[in-house]
Design an enzyme around this catalytic site. Structure first.
Site, PDB file in Angstrom:
ATOM      1  N   GLN A 280       5.273  32.463   5.665  1.00 41.67           N
ATOM      2  CA  GLN A 280       4.704  33.692   4.788  1.00 41.67           C
ATOM      3  C   GLN A 280       5.399  34.380   4.186  1.00 41.67           C
ATOM      4  O   GLN A 280       6.841  34.328   4.433  1.00 41.67           O
ATOM      5  CB  GLN A 280       3.477  34.473   5.516  1.00 41.67           C
ATOM      6  CG  GLN A 280       2.718  34.067   5.626  1.00 41.67           C
ATOM      7  CD  GLN A 280       1.633  33.824   5.064  1.00 41.67           C
ATOM      8  OE1 GLN A 280       1.116  34.351   3.609  1.00 41.67           O
ATOM      9  NE2 GLN A 280       1.082  32.517   5.135  1.00 41.67           N
ATOM     10  N   TYR A 309      -3.276  23.304  10.349  1.00 39.40           N
ATOM     11  CA  TYR A 309      -2.397  23.422   9.128  1.00 39.40           C
ATOM     12  C   TYR A 309      -1.663  24.479   9.964  1.00 39.40           C
ATOM     13  O   TYR A 309      -0.899  25.689   8.904  1.00 39.40           O
ATOM     14  CB  TYR A 309      -3.072  24.228   8.405  1.00 39.40           C
ATOM     15  CG  TYR A 309      -4.615  23.189   7.574  1.00 39.40           C
ATOM     16  CD1 TYR A 309      -4.378  22.444   6.948  1.00 39.40           C
ATOM     17  CD2 TYR A 309      -5.811  23.842   7.687  1.00 39.40           C
ATOM     18  CE1 TYR A 309      -5.402  21.377   6.440  1.00 39.40           C
ATOM     19  CE2 TYR A 309      -6.723  22.763   7.630  1.00 39.40           C
ATOM     20  CZ  TYR A 309      -6.643  21.760   6.783  1.00 39.40           C
ATOM     21  OH  TYR A 309      -8.084  21.379   6.159  1.00 39.40           O
ATOM     22  N   GLU A 333       0.125  20.050  12.240  1.00 41.27           N
ATOM     23  CA  GLU A 333       0.387  20.012  10.690  1.00 41.27           C
ATOM     24  C   GLU A 333       0.990  18.785  10.055  1.00 41.27           C
ATOM     25  O   GLU A 333       1.217  17.832  10.438  1.00 41.27           O
ATOM     26  CB  GLU A 333       1.603  21.101  11.106  1.00 41.27           C
ATOM     27  CG  GLU A 333       2.722  21.541   9.850  1.00 41.27           C
ATOM     28  CD  GLU A 333       1.937  22.124   8.308  1.00 41.27           C
ATOM     29  OE1 GLU A 333       2.235  21.043   7.005  1.00 41.27           O
ATOM     30  OE2 GLU A 333       1.430  22.591   8.953  1.00 41.27           O
ATOM     31  N   ASP A 388      -5.199  27.788   8.466  1.00 42.90           N
ATOM     32  CA  ASP A 388      -4.808  28.341   7.508  1.00 42.90           C
ATOM     33  C   ASP A 388      -4.805  27.734   6.542  1.00 42.90           C
ATOM     34  O   ASP A 388      -3.199  26.887   6.446  1.00 42.90           O
ATOM     35  CB  ASP A 388      -3.401  29.371   8.000  1.00 42.90           C
ATOM     36  CG  ASP A 388      -2.923  29.844   6.785  1.00 42.90           C
ATOM     37  OD1 ASP A 388      -3.067  29.562   5.160  1.00 42.90           O
ATOM     38  OD2 ASP A 388      -1.101  29.862   7.169  1.00 42.90           O
ATOM     39  N   CYS A 415      -5.321  31.790   1.146  1.00 43.93           N
ATOM     40  CA  CYS A 415      -4.632  32.575  -0.267  1.00 43.93           C
ATOM     41  C   CYS A 415      -5.066  32.437  -1.179  1.00 43.93           C
ATOM     42  O   CYS A 415      -4.446  32.647  -1.881  1.00 43.93           O
ATOM     43  CB  CYS A 415      -3.326  31.901  -0.011  1.00 43.93           C
ATOM     44  SG  CYS A 415      -3.815  29.874  -0.206  1.00 43.93           S
TER      45      CYS A 415
END
Length: 463
Positions: A280, A309, A333, A388, A415
């Site tokens: 982040q 993710y 991931e 995410d 996001c």
């Protein structure tokens, strides 16, 4: 008398426009002779002169950039970064750098506009009306500056640090980056001769650990030249710095000085993040988002949780602590290097299983559906899911897989409001409900924002 002809390409034409509502992507909506024009660097209610940057008689809409304000909004303020100031750039016959397109707007108004955009995306794409408030990232005593712990730069033909104009290959030299933390500016990379380097990416952890400078070389740059650049970077810094070379096409990372990773932290957990691995950007984002996830999902001892993710393990680590040794956390991931980081970061936590691969494929493998008398049921169970996804979102396939698994809650970190609203629409069409929704201003002076939502499944039939 012959009618006047309109040129096929209107790029460069200056229009007088009355500015309306904000649109997703950092634009504001105006109309010219019935055609929609998306205008940057304006504000609702303003009357401006805007130069068309992308337009033609056959185009469904045009894009334009404000060059002069005839009637300003009360929310217009002085831009904190001169190279990104559209009006200054236009006065000098140039264009502004991208990446600070809301800098001319007072912070409180930035958040109100972002909330309006988020609510509009929910209504348009998910068919849901919801009041939205954009929360600041703690106390912004610095006026929304100094928050970026990661930033990327281009390099111009003279070997100097530069940034791109919006939607353009044009490069503009820079001498500072006020949105970045002090540790990035203290490297003074604008004083380094970067000839032979195409791009530079910098990571400077908020915890004060050693920053990393990644050099992405031009084709054919010799190792000797890259070693010279690394030495110059180290010599110009006021503190220790690591330097590495990243070659994206070969997926090859080469350490030149220090180490090829940075040490990030959140709460009591530490995380190794290698090369261009994801973390982040806002200095407070890890703590803010982890808190939102734990509050919204409320993992319990003994539960089975999936972190999709998952990156280097930002959410995996606290989820594992919450479920304890009797629980299980599946960390998924897609990026191989980032998944390796997760293994290093969580190797001592036995209740975590780390799998590298596409989320939909891993879910299909880990929880294969089976058919029984009651219809299609998954072979395993999940009590809670955190996802995410990247800016493109999770997508319909993953949403349907999660619906089949029917965890008691899905926590969705996003996001991008458009991709989130689209995915939310998929959930809602399957009977799920939107519970918690929080939106955070983790990108001040830009149009971007981050959100967290908790989603609840439909009640079982017969209850």
């Amino acid at each position: 008398m012959a009618e006047p002809t309109t040129p096929a390409d209107t790029t460069g034409q200056v229009l007088e426009l009355n500015i309306g509502n904000p649109a997703h992507g950092g634009h504001f909506v105006a109309r010219h002779e019935g055609r929609v024009v998306f205008v940057r660097h304006a504000l609702p209610g303003e009357r401006v002169l805007a130069r068309v940057t992308d337009g033609g008689t056959d185009a469904g809409f045009w894009r334009a950039d404000t060059v002069q304000v005839l009637e300003p909004s009360e929310h217009r303020v002085a831009h904190p970064w001169q190279p990104a100031d559209a009006l200054l750039a236009a006065g000098a016959g140039g264009v502004p750098v991208g990446g600070a397109e809301f800098g001319h707007i007072a912070l409180a108004e930035q958040r109100r506009l972002k909330a309006a955009v988020f609510a509009e995306q929910l209504q348009r794409l998910a068919r849901i009306d919801r009041d939205v408030e954009v929360e600041p990232a703690g106390e912004e005593h610095d006026g929304g500056l100094g928050w970026r712990t990661r930033t990327a730069f281009a390099v111009d033909a003279s070997g100097r640090l530069a940034m791109h104009a919006h939607r353009s290959e044009e490069l503009i030299p820079v001498q500072q980056m006020p949105l970045a933390v002090d540790a990035i500016n203290a490297l003074a990379l604008w004083d380094v001769d970067l000839a032979g380097v195409a791009r530079v990416e910098v990571a400077a952890p908020a915890n004060g650990s050693v920053p990393l400078v990644l050099l992405i070389p031009e084709t054919g740059t010799s190792p000797g030249r890259l070693a010279e650049v690394a030495a110059a970077v180290a010599a110009g810094a006021d503190r220790p710095v690591s330097v590495a070379v990243w070659e994206p096409e070969q997926q090859q990372l080469t350490r030149l000085r220090g180490r090829s990773w940075v040490l990030e932290s959140c709460g009591k957990h530490e995380f190794r993040v290698t090369g261009d691995g994801f973390w982040q950007i806002h200095r407070q984002a890890p703590q803010i988002l982890t808190g939102a996830v734990l509050d919204g999902v409320r993992p319990q001892p003994g539960e089975r949780v999936a972190d999709l993710y998952a990156g280097a393990g930002l959410f995996t680590a606290p989820l594992a602590a919450a479920v304890g040794g009797s629980g299980r956390v599946l960390s998924v991931e897609g990026a191989a290097g980032t998944s390796r980081d997760a293994r290093k970061n969580l190797h001592a936590v036995p209740q975590v299983e780390i799998v590298q691969g596409r989320v939909d494929r891993v879910l299909r493998s880990q929880y294969p559906p089976r058919r029984g008398r009651s219809g299609r049921q998954p072979a395993g169970r999940l009590d809670a899911v955190v996802l995410d996804p990247p800016r493109a979102g999770a997508g319909r396939t993953v949403v349907r897989q999660l619906d089949e698994l029917r965890p008691r809650v899905v926590g969705y970190v996003a996001c991008d409001p458009a991709s989130f609203a689209r995915d939310l629409g998929y959930f809602l069409s399957l009977g799920w409900e939107l519970d918690t929704l929080r939106v955070f201003d983790l990108y001040p002076h830009t149009h971007h924002m981050e959100s967290f939502a908790s989603l609840r499944p439909p009640a079982p039939v017969g209850r």
